[in-house]
Design a protein around this motif. Sequence first.
Motif, PDB file in Angstrom:
ATOM      1  N   GLY A   1      -8.716 -17.954  21.999  1.00  0.00           N
ATOM      2  CA  GLY A   1      -9.100 -16.673  22.565  1.00  0.00           C
ATOM      3  C   GLY A   1      -9.802 -15.804  21.542  1.00  0.00           C
ATOM      4  N   VAL A   2     -10.128 -14.592  21.940  1.00  0.00           N
ATOM      5  CA  VAL A   2     -10.754 -13.611  21.060  1.00  0.00           C
ATOM      6  C   VAL A   2      -9.699 -12.547  20.761  1.00  0.00           C
ATOM      7  CG1 VAL A   2     -12.597 -11.907  20.814  1.00  0.00           C
ATOM      8  CG2 VAL A   2     -13.023 -14.042  22.042  1.00  0.00           C
ATOM      9  N   PHE A   3      -9.483 -12.285  19.483  1.00  0.00           N
ATOM     10  CA  PHE A   3      -8.429 -11.377  19.062  1.00  0.00           C
ATOM     11  C   PHE A   3      -8.984 -10.285  18.165  1.00  0.00           C
ATOM     12  CE2 PHE A   3      -6.667 -15.568  19.755  1.00  0.00           C
ATOM     13  CZ  PHE A   3      -5.599 -15.306  20.596  1.00  0.00           C
ATOM     14  N   GLN A   4      -8.425  -9.108  18.288  1.00  0.00           N
ATOM     15  CA  GLN A   4      -8.772  -7.971  17.427  1.00  0.00           C
ATOM     16  C   GLN A   4      -7.768  -7.959  16.287  1.00  0.00           C
ATOM     17  OE1 GLN A   4     -11.327  -5.786  18.114  1.00  0.00           O
ATOM     18  NE2 GLN A   4     -10.980  -4.611  16.269  1.00  0.00           N
ATOM     19  N   SER A   5      -8.261  -7.919  15.054  1.00  0.00           N
ATOM     20  CA  SER A   5      -7.346  -7.828  13.914  1.00  0.00           C
ATOM     21  C   SER A   5      -7.349  -6.388  13.408  1.00  0.00           C
ATOM     22  CB  SER A   5      -7.754  -8.792  12.805  1.00  0.00           C
ATOM     23  OG  SER A   5      -9.002  -8.453  12.285  1.00  0.00           O
ATOM     24  N   PRO A   6      -6.187  -5.862  13.106  1.00  0.00           N
ATOM     25  CA  PRO A   6      -6.134  -4.482  12.616  1.00  0.00           C
ATOM     26  C   PRO A   6      -6.715  -4.385  11.209  1.00  0.00           C
ATOM     27  CG  PRO A   6      -3.977  -5.498  12.479  1.00  0.00           C
ATOM     28  CD  PRO A   6      -4.879  -6.480  13.172  1.00  0.00           C
ATOM     29  N   PRO A   7      -7.113  -3.194  10.794  1.00  0.00           N
ATOM     30  CA  PRO A   7      -7.654  -3.039   9.443  1.00  0.00           C
ATOM     31  C   PRO A   7      -6.575  -3.259   8.384  1.00  0.00           C
ATOM     32  CG  PRO A   7      -7.415  -0.909  10.503  1.00  0.00           C
ATOM     33  CD  PRO A   7      -7.104  -1.944  11.540  1.00  0.00           C
ATOM     34  N   ALA A   8      -6.981  -3.808   7.260  1.00  0.00           N
ATOM     35  CA  ALA A   8      -6.064  -3.943   6.128  1.00  0.00           C
ATOM     36  C   ALA A   8      -5.712  -2.547   5.633  1.00  0.00           C
ATOM     37  CB  ALA A   8      -6.717  -4.751   5.025  1.00  0.00           C
ATOM     38  N   PHE A   9      -4.472  -2.369   5.219  1.00  0.00           N
ATOM     39  CA  PHE A   9      -4.002  -1.074   4.749  1.00  0.00           C
ATOM     40  C   PHE A   9      -3.209  -1.273   3.470  1.00  0.00           C
ATOM     41  CE2 PHE A   9      -0.628   2.153   4.540  1.00  0.00           C
ATOM     42  CZ  PHE A   9      -1.396   3.294   4.511  1.00  0.00           C
ATOM     43  N   ALA A  10      -3.432  -0.416   2.495  1.00  0.00           N
ATOM     44  CA  ALA A  10      -2.704  -0.496   1.225  1.00  0.00           C
ATOM     45  C   ALA A  10      -2.248   0.897   0.834  1.00  0.00           C
ATOM     46  CB  ALA A  10      -3.599  -1.072   0.137  1.00  0.00           C
ATOM     47  N   GLU A  11      -1.055   0.981   0.231  1.00  0.00           N
ATOM     48  CA  GLU A  11      -0.598   2.255  -0.283  1.00  0.00           C
ATOM     49  C   GLU A  11       0.297   2.031  -1.492  1.00  0.00           C
ATOM     50  OE1 GLU A  11       1.587   4.426   2.653  1.00  0.00           O
ATOM     51  OE2 GLU A  11       3.217   2.994   2.711  1.00  0.00           O
ATOM     52  N   GLY A  12       0.364   3.053  -2.335  1.00  0.00           N
ATOM     53  CA  GLY A  12       1.211   2.991  -3.511  1.00  0.00           C
ATOM     54  C   GLY A  12       2.680   2.981  -3.119  1.00  0.00           C
ATOM     55  N   MET A  13       3.453   2.157  -3.786  1.00  0.00           N
ATOM     56  CA  MET A  13       4.868   2.061  -3.460  1.00  0.00           C
ATOM     57  C   MET A  13       5.612   3.345  -3.842  1.00  0.00           C
ATOM     58  SD  MET A  13       7.611  -0.864  -4.539  1.00  0.00           S
ATOM     59  CE  MET A  13       6.904  -2.126  -3.536  1.00  0.00           C
ATOM     60  N   TYR A  14       5.239   3.961  -4.946  1.00  0.00           N
ATOM     61  CA  TYR A  14       5.943   5.148  -5.421  1.00  0.00           C
ATOM     62  C   TYR A  14       5.138   6.428  -5.225  1.00  0.00           C
ATOM     63  CZ  TYR A  14       8.797   1.517  -7.415  1.00  0.00           C
ATOM     64  OH  TYR A  14       9.581   0.403  -7.561  1.00  0.00           O
ATOM     65  N   ASP A  15       3.849   6.298  -5.015  1.00  0.00           N
ATOM     66  CA  ASP A  15       2.982   7.453  -4.781  1.00  0.00           C
ATOM     67  C   ASP A  15       2.151   7.159  -3.538  1.00  0.00           C
ATOM     68  OD1 ASP A  15       1.271   9.578  -4.755  1.00  0.00           O
ATOM     69  OD2 ASP A  15       0.431   9.214  -6.752  1.00  0.00           O
ATOM     70  N   ARG A  16       2.630   7.593  -2.397  1.00  0.00           N
ATOM     71  CA  ARG A  16       1.970   7.266  -1.128  1.00  0.00           C
ATOM     72  C   ARG A  16       0.655   8.012  -0.922  1.00  0.00           C
ATOM     73  NH1 ARG A  16       5.399   3.898   2.266  1.00  0.00           N
ATOM     74  NH2 ARG A  16       7.372   3.810   1.200  1.00  0.00           N
ATOM     75  N   SER A  17       0.324   8.931  -1.823  1.00  0.00           N
ATOM     76  CA  SER A  17      -0.981   9.587  -1.727  1.00  0.00           C
ATOM     77  C   SER A  17      -2.093   8.650  -2.199  1.00  0.00           C
ATOM     78  CB  SER A  17      -0.989  10.885  -2.536  1.00  0.00           C
ATOM     79  OG  SER A  17      -0.903  10.611  -3.923  1.00  0.00           O
ATOM     80  N   VAL A  18      -1.731   7.578  -2.900  1.00  0.00           N
ATOM     81  CA  VAL A  18      -2.695   6.554  -3.301  1.00  0.00           C
ATOM     82  C   VAL A  18      -2.721   5.523  -2.186  1.00  0.00           C
ATOM     83  CG1 VAL A  18      -3.222   4.760  -4.992  1.00  0.00           C
ATOM     84  CG2 VAL A  18      -2.181   6.904  -5.740  1.00  0.00           C
ATOM     85  N   ASN A  19      -3.854   5.452  -1.457  1.00  0.00           N
ATOM     86  CA  ASN A  19      -3.925   4.516  -0.341  1.00  0.00           C
ATOM     87  C   ASN A  19      -5.354   4.110  -0.052  1.00  0.00           C
ATOM     88  OD1 ASN A  19      -5.124   6.432   1.575  1.00  0.00           O
ATOM     89  ND2 ASN A  19      -3.150   7.463   1.455  1.00  0.00           N
TER      90      ASN A  19
ATOM     91  N   GLY B   1       1.669  -6.239  -5.232  1.00  0.00           N
ATOM     92  CA  GLY B   1       1.083  -6.494  -6.539  1.00  0.00           C
ATOM     93  C   GLY B   1       0.353  -5.282  -7.072  1.00  0.00           C
ATOM     94  N   ASP B   2      -0.135  -5.406  -8.283  1.00  0.00           N
ATOM     95  CA  ASP B   2      -0.886  -4.335  -8.931  1.00  0.00           C
ATOM     96  C   ASP B   2      -2.332  -4.370  -8.472  1.00  0.00           C
ATOM     97  OD1 ASP B   2       1.332  -3.561 -10.433  1.00  0.00           O
ATOM     98  OD2 ASP B   2       0.865  -5.002 -12.010  1.00  0.00           O
ATOM     99  N   ILE B   3      -2.913  -3.181  -8.305  1.00  0.00           N
ATOM    100  CA  ILE B   3      -4.323  -3.091  -7.947  1.00  0.00           C
ATOM    101  C   ILE B   3      -5.023  -2.149  -8.915  1.00  0.00           C
ATOM    102  CG2 ILE B   3      -3.956  -3.582  -5.511  1.00  0.00           C
ATOM    103  CD1 ILE B   3      -4.288  -0.569  -5.003  1.00  0.00           C
ATOM    104  N   SER B   4      -6.355  -2.181  -8.870  1.00  0.00           N
ATOM    105  CA  SER B   4      -7.151  -1.282  -9.702  1.00  0.00           C
ATOM    106  C   SER B   4      -8.183  -0.603  -8.812  1.00  0.00           C
ATOM    107  CB  SER B   4      -7.832  -2.071 -10.823  1.00  0.00           C
ATOM    108  OG  SER B   4      -8.775  -2.959 -10.276  1.00  0.00           O
ATOM    109  N   ARG B   5      -9.081   0.122  -9.416  1.00  0.00           N
ATOM    110  CA  ARG B   5     -10.107   0.830  -8.649  1.00  0.00           C
ATOM    111  C   ARG B   5     -11.218  -0.103  -8.158  1.00  0.00           C
ATOM    112  NH1 ARG B   5     -10.050   6.269  -8.545  1.00  0.00           N
ATOM    113  NH2 ARG B   5      -8.562   7.306  -9.903  1.00  0.00           N
ATOM    114  N   THR B   6     -11.313  -1.293  -8.706  1.00  0.00           N
ATOM    115  CA  THR B   6     -12.354  -2.224  -8.274  1.00  0.00           C
ATOM    116  C   THR B   6     -11.870  -3.036  -7.081  1.00  0.00           C
ATOM    117  OG1 THR B   6     -11.577  -3.909  -9.824  1.00  0.00           O
ATOM    118  CG2 THR B   6     -13.292  -2.423 -10.602  1.00  0.00           C
ATOM    119  N   ALA B   7     -12.790  -3.399  -6.212  1.00  0.00           N
ATOM    120  CA  ALA B   7     -12.451  -4.185  -5.024  1.00  0.00           C
ATOM    121  C   ALA B   7     -12.007  -5.589  -5.434  1.00  0.00           C
ATOM    122  CB  ALA B   7     -13.657  -4.275  -4.101  1.00  0.00           C
TER     123      ALA B   7
END
Length: 86
Positions: A55-73, A36-42
């Motif tokens: 049990g107790v589980f470790q969840s990995p951090p959420a990760f986001a990146e631009g589909m066409y510009d991977r420098s946006v992440n 989906g689309d995102i903006s600069r606000t959380a």
Amino acid sequence: MRGATGTASLPLGIPAKSTWTPEHIDVRDDRVVLYGDISRTAATFVYRVSATNAGVFQSPPAFAEGMYDRSVNGVGLAGKLEIVKP
């Protein structure tokens, strides 16, 4: 699909607690991929999962990146989740 009506037709999500609406959701065995689309606000997307093991589980951090510009992440923080037997 935008707004509460769009979220209601998606396979998961709690519109009353979410501030962001994905356009597509890919539910996999070990993760959920949101598109989906995102903006600069959380923003927040809240959904429920069904636990299969206690049990107790470790969840990995959420990760986001631009589909066409991977420098946006962005990356979140790892978390801990404890599942107890009812």
